[in-house]
Structures are given as C-alpha cells and as structure tokens.
Design an enzyme around this catalytic site. Sequence first.
Site, mmCIF file in Angstrom:
data_model
loop_
_atom_site.group_PDB
_atom_site.id
_atom_site.type_symbol
_atom_site.label_atom_id
_atom_site.label_comp_id
_atom_site.label_asym_id
_atom_site.label_seq_id
_atom_site.Cartn_x
_atom_site.Cartn_y
_atom_site.Cartn_z
ATOM 1 N N GLY A 1 0.760 -1.241 0.000
ATOM 2 C CA GLY A 1 0.000 0.000 0.000
ATOM 3 C C GLY A 1 0.790 1.290 0.000
ATOM 4 N N TRP B 1 2.302 2.825 -2.465
ATOM 5 C CA TRP B 1 1.917 3.657 -3.609
ATOM 6 C C TRP B 1 0.546 4.285 -3.376
ATOM 7 C CZ3 TRP B 1 3.602 2.456 -9.254
ATOM 8 C CH2 TRP B 1 4.993 2.294 -9.292
ATOM 9 N N ASP C 1 -5.625 -5.943 -5.084
ATOM 10 C CA ASP C 1 -4.556 -6.923 -4.948
ATOM 11 C C ASP C 1 -5.165 -8.249 -4.507
ATOM 12 O OD1 ASP C 1 -1.244 -6.551 -4.607
ATOM 13 O OD2 ASP C 1 -2.084 -8.366 -3.699
ATOM 14 N N ASP D 1 -8.457 -10.288 -8.192
ATOM 15 C CA ASP D 1 -7.464 -10.681 -9.180
ATOM 16 C C ASP D 1 -7.420 -9.625 -10.279
ATOM 17 O OD1 ASP D 1 -5.867 -11.851 -11.092
ATOM 18 O OD2 ASP D 1 -7.022 -13.708 -11.244
ATOM 19 N N ASP E 1 2.889 -1.645 -9.624
ATOM 20 C CA ASP E 1 4.221 -2.032 -9.183
ATOM 21 C C ASP E 1 4.272 -3.550 -9.010
ATOM 22 O OD1 ASP E 1 6.865 -1.316 -8.427
ATOM 23 O OD2 ASP E 1 6.356 -1.549 -6.322
ATOM 24 N N LYS F 1 5.543 -1.613 -13.791
ATOM 25 C CA LYS F 1 6.861 -2.220 -13.634
ATOM 26 C C LYS F 1 6.956 -3.473 -14.488
ATOM 27 C CE LYS F 1 7.946 -4.330 -9.722
ATOM 28 N NZ LYS F 1 8.243 -4.370 -8.294
#
Length: 202
Positions: free
Chosen positions: A52, A54, A72, A89, A114, A154
Amino acid sequence: MPKPYIPNDKWSRLAATEGYRARSVYKLKELDEKFRLLKQGMKVLDLGAAPGSWLQYAAQKVGPKGMVIGLDLQEIAPIEGPVHLFQADITDLSAVEKALNTCDVTSVNIVLSDLAPKTSGIKDIDQWHSIELSQAVEIAAREFLAPGGMCVMKILRGADFDEFFAELKLYWKDVKIQHAKASRDRSREVYVVMRKPSTQRK
C-alpha cells in the site's frame, strides 16, 4: 560478485521514518517528480497495490477531492484518505470493473502498477510472468483509462521485453522506459510510462 541483500537499506529506513509501508514508495515519488503524474482531484487505479505504499503516496497527491482505488490478491490494511481497497485478481477484467462500479467510477486518470510475479529463481520464467502481468495491466488501462491518461507499470527486463515494448508503442503515446534510483542494484526492473491516445488509433 553481486552485492549482498540488505533488508534494512537506506530506502527501507527512510520509509519507516516517514510512515510508508514499503521502500517502493520512493520509486513512485521519483517517477511522479520526473513525469508529473499525480495531481489534485485525480482518480487513480493501482493494480497489485499491496502492501500500500503507492496508495499512501497517491492519496496524499490527489487530496480529499480525488480518489484512489487499489486492488490486490492480498488483503490490504486500511489507508487514511480517499482510498478504496479491494481484494481481487487484477488479471480478471470483470473484477476490476466491479471495483470501479462499486466506487461509482467509469474511468480513471492514471493507472499504476508495481506488480511483480512470485519469483521461481528461474530468470526466464520470472520475466515471462512479469510480461503476463503487465499485459493484464495494459488491457485494464486500455479499458478504464480516460483518453490522455497515463499508465505506469513495472516490468522485468529480459528476452521478451523488447517485443512487448514494441507492441506497446503501436497503441500508446510517449512510451518511455525509466529506471528508478530506489530499485535494488541487482534488480532487472524498469518502469514503463505511457499515455493513452486522446483519440482511438486505428
């Protein structure tokens, strides 16, 4: 010889001092300062948001008139501010849509991710799983990002990276690769920053 892993490095210590849940917050901070990603009043979608950090940073930047939505597979502990959390998901587009609908949102101004795959220790497999997750993020961004909005994700560099990056440039604008200073020295991770076209490309 690679540098030994130091779990309590300067970024981790700084995160603890400043009240962030993970050192990764400084990667987003660096990206935000370079590309001016987050502004007051924005709607933010963070895919793969645990633990958490971000979300914490984004909530500070968008302020009380903005909204931050985090998804998440892991449960995320509550975060102060305009933050809405969902255990879901992110590769399931209908789950992402359900979360947005719950927040009465049809589109967002920026998509952040990320995400990293659970590592197997086999570089090629881990890198391909990273590409798969990034593909899911990109699909969600295409679907729910407002025209002209930004997507930041990312990716682990490896054999499949160049092909995926070339595919991104077919649809997205201003596609950039950025290495974050807060990434570990031995990490192959980079961040791709890109903008959704204001009009649909044919």
